[in-house]
Scaffold this active site. Structure first.
Site, PDB file in Angstrom:
ATOM      1  N   GLY A 117      -6.062 -14.980 -20.813  1.00 18.66           N
ATOM      2  CA  GLY A 117      -5.150 -15.644 -19.892  1.00 18.66           C
ATOM      3  C   GLY A 117      -3.702 -15.338 -20.211  1.00 18.66           C
ATOM      4  O   GLY A 117      -3.368 -14.255 -20.698  1.00 18.66           O
ATOM      5  N   LEU A 118      -2.831 -16.320 -19.949  1.00 16.11           N
ATOM      6  CA  LEU A 118      -1.382 -16.183 -20.162  1.00 16.11           C
ATOM      7  C   LEU A 118      -0.810 -14.999 -19.394  1.00 16.11           C
ATOM      8  O   LEU A 118       0.022 -14.249 -19.901  1.00 16.11           O
ATOM      9  CB  LEU A 118      -1.067 -16.050 -21.663  1.00 16.11           C
ATOM     10  CG  LEU A 118      -1.433 -17.251 -22.541  1.00 16.11           C
ATOM     11  CD1 LEU A 118      -1.121 -16.951 -24.010  1.00 16.11           C
ATOM     12  CD2 LEU A 118      -0.696 -18.497 -22.094  1.00 16.11           C
ATOM     13  N   CYS A 119      -1.283 -14.830 -18.161  1.00 14.81           N
ATOM     14  CA  CYS A 119      -0.770 -13.731 -17.330  1.00 14.81           C
ATOM     15  C   CYS A 119      -0.434 -14.233 -15.930  1.00 14.81           C
ATOM     16  O   CYS A 119      -0.708 -13.562 -14.928  1.00 14.81           O
ATOM     17  CB  CYS A 119      -1.771 -12.585 -17.279  1.00 14.81           C
ATOM     18  SG  CYS A 119      -3.487 -13.059 -16.957  1.00 14.81           S
ATOM     19  N   GLY A 120       0.125 -15.437 -15.864  1.00 17.41           N
ATOM     20  CA  GLY A 120       0.570 -15.977 -14.585  1.00 17.41           C
ATOM     21  C   GLY A 120      -0.581 -16.251 -13.635  1.00 17.41           C
ATOM     22  O   GLY A 120      -1.642 -16.757 -14.023  1.00 17.41           O
ATOM     23  N   PHE A 168      -2.397 -14.059 -12.133  1.00 18.69           N
ATOM     24  CA  PHE A 168      -3.220 -12.852 -12.036  1.00 18.69           C
ATOM     25  C   PHE A 168      -4.681 -13.200 -11.738  1.00 18.69           C
ATOM     26  O   PHE A 168      -5.275 -12.692 -10.775  1.00 18.69           O
ATOM     27  CB  PHE A 168      -3.101 -12.062 -13.343  1.00 18.69           C
ATOM     28  CG  PHE A 168      -4.022 -10.876 -13.436  1.00 18.69           C
ATOM     29  CD1 PHE A 168      -3.676  -9.667 -12.857  1.00 18.69           C
ATOM     30  CD2 PHE A 168      -5.229 -10.967 -14.096  1.00 18.69           C
ATOM     31  CE1 PHE A 168      -4.520  -8.573 -12.938  1.00 18.69           C
ATOM     32  CE2 PHE A 168      -6.075  -9.879 -14.185  1.00 18.69           C
ATOM     33  CZ  PHE A 168      -5.719  -8.681 -13.601  1.00 18.69           C
TER      34      PHE A 168
END
Length: 287
Positions: free
Chosen positions: A87-90, A92
């Site tokens: 994760g941690l990709c907005g 996406f």
């Protein structure tokens, strides 16, 4: 002073978070360069190969019995949803999950829908639909043409056995580091577009026969098409993560500066109060 201690703790916490997000941004930027070069290099080849296969397939006019070109009534649809393992990709992964749910609820509401997921984030959420038939999260552990080809071969085998009448890919197409476009791409059956049908009368010399060439290249083209989609998604993931971590770092920097300003004001106010107490005590003693 307890209030000042709380502010100091928050400043330390925000500074630590800012260091983490800044490091993640730099890591994603380094990985993005490699992933971007890979998809930029292979996209023209993959697109040209797909156009060529569609062009040739449109000229066979029933001479070929290849199952991948057979158009059937769309009773059973397979959606291949490509997300990421981390994760941690907005937005996406959220965009792919929303689009997949929209396809199930609207576009394919009258069909029997099944799902194949590539990426843990999509698998974790879409398993609640109860429509997942296969999960291939390990593809990103070693992203190669061979591993993507194994997934493509399973899909082709199921389509040739008439387990599905149509297959579509849902993934993020890489445009640049800040922009990823959600694509719903037809995968099977292979059908030539109207422009390709018009240009299908080109004067080719075939050796061996046209049908043999198409039957030999079709599986390779389908494997390449899936590999390109996964590569597109992989590059988009790092672009989205780099952008998200850049914004998170900027927000953390702004919050830290605000906390420092608040801390300095509170400290100044505390010092002023101490001075006033000292002056007041001295005046009492003098009087």
């Amino acid at each position: 002073m307890a209030n000042l201690k709380e502010i100091r703790n928050r400043i330390a916490s925000v500074s630590s978070t800012m260091q983490i997000t800044s490091a993640m941004k730099m890591v994603s930027a380094a990985k993005l360069k490699k992933a971007q070069d890979a998809i930029t290099a292979m996209r023209p080849y993959a697109n040209t190969l797909t156009e060529l296969i569609q062009n040739l397939s449109s000229t066979l006019e029933g001479d070929s019995q290849n199952p991948f070109t057979q158009v059937r009534d769309k009773q059973r649809v397979l959606i291949v949803a490509i997300t990421s393992n981390r994760g941690l990709c907005g937005a996406f992964n959220t965009n792919i999950i929303k689009k997949t749910r929209q396809l199930i609820a609207e576009d394919f509401a009258q069909q029997e829908v099944s799902l194949i997921t590539i990426g843990k984030k999509g698998s974790e959420v879409l398993q609640k639909t109860g429509k997942i038939t296969a999960v291939h999260d390990g593809v990103f552990d070693e992203l190669t043409y061979e591993n993507a080809g194994k997934v493509a071969q399973q899909i082709m085998d199921q389509f040739s056995e008439a387990s599905f009448d149509e297959v579509v890919l849902v993934y993020n197409r890489f445009k640049n580091a800040a922009t990823q476009i959600v694509e719903v791409e037809p995968y099977l059956p292979i059908v030539a577009s109207s422009t390709e049908v018009e240009t299908a009368s080109a004067d080719y010399i075939f050796e061996p026969s046209k049908a043999e060439i198409v039957n030999d290249l079709l599986p390779k083209s389908l494997k390449m098409q899936l590999y390109k989609a996964i590569r597109d998604s992989f590059a988009s993931e790092h672009g989205a993560r780099m952008t998200a971590m850049h914004k998170a770092t900027d927000n953390a920097t702004e919050l830290r500066d605000q906390l420092k300003l608040t801390y300095n004001k509170a400290r100044q106010a505390a010092i002023t109060n101490e001075i006033l107490e000292i002056v007041g005590g001295a005046e009492d003693l003098n009087s």
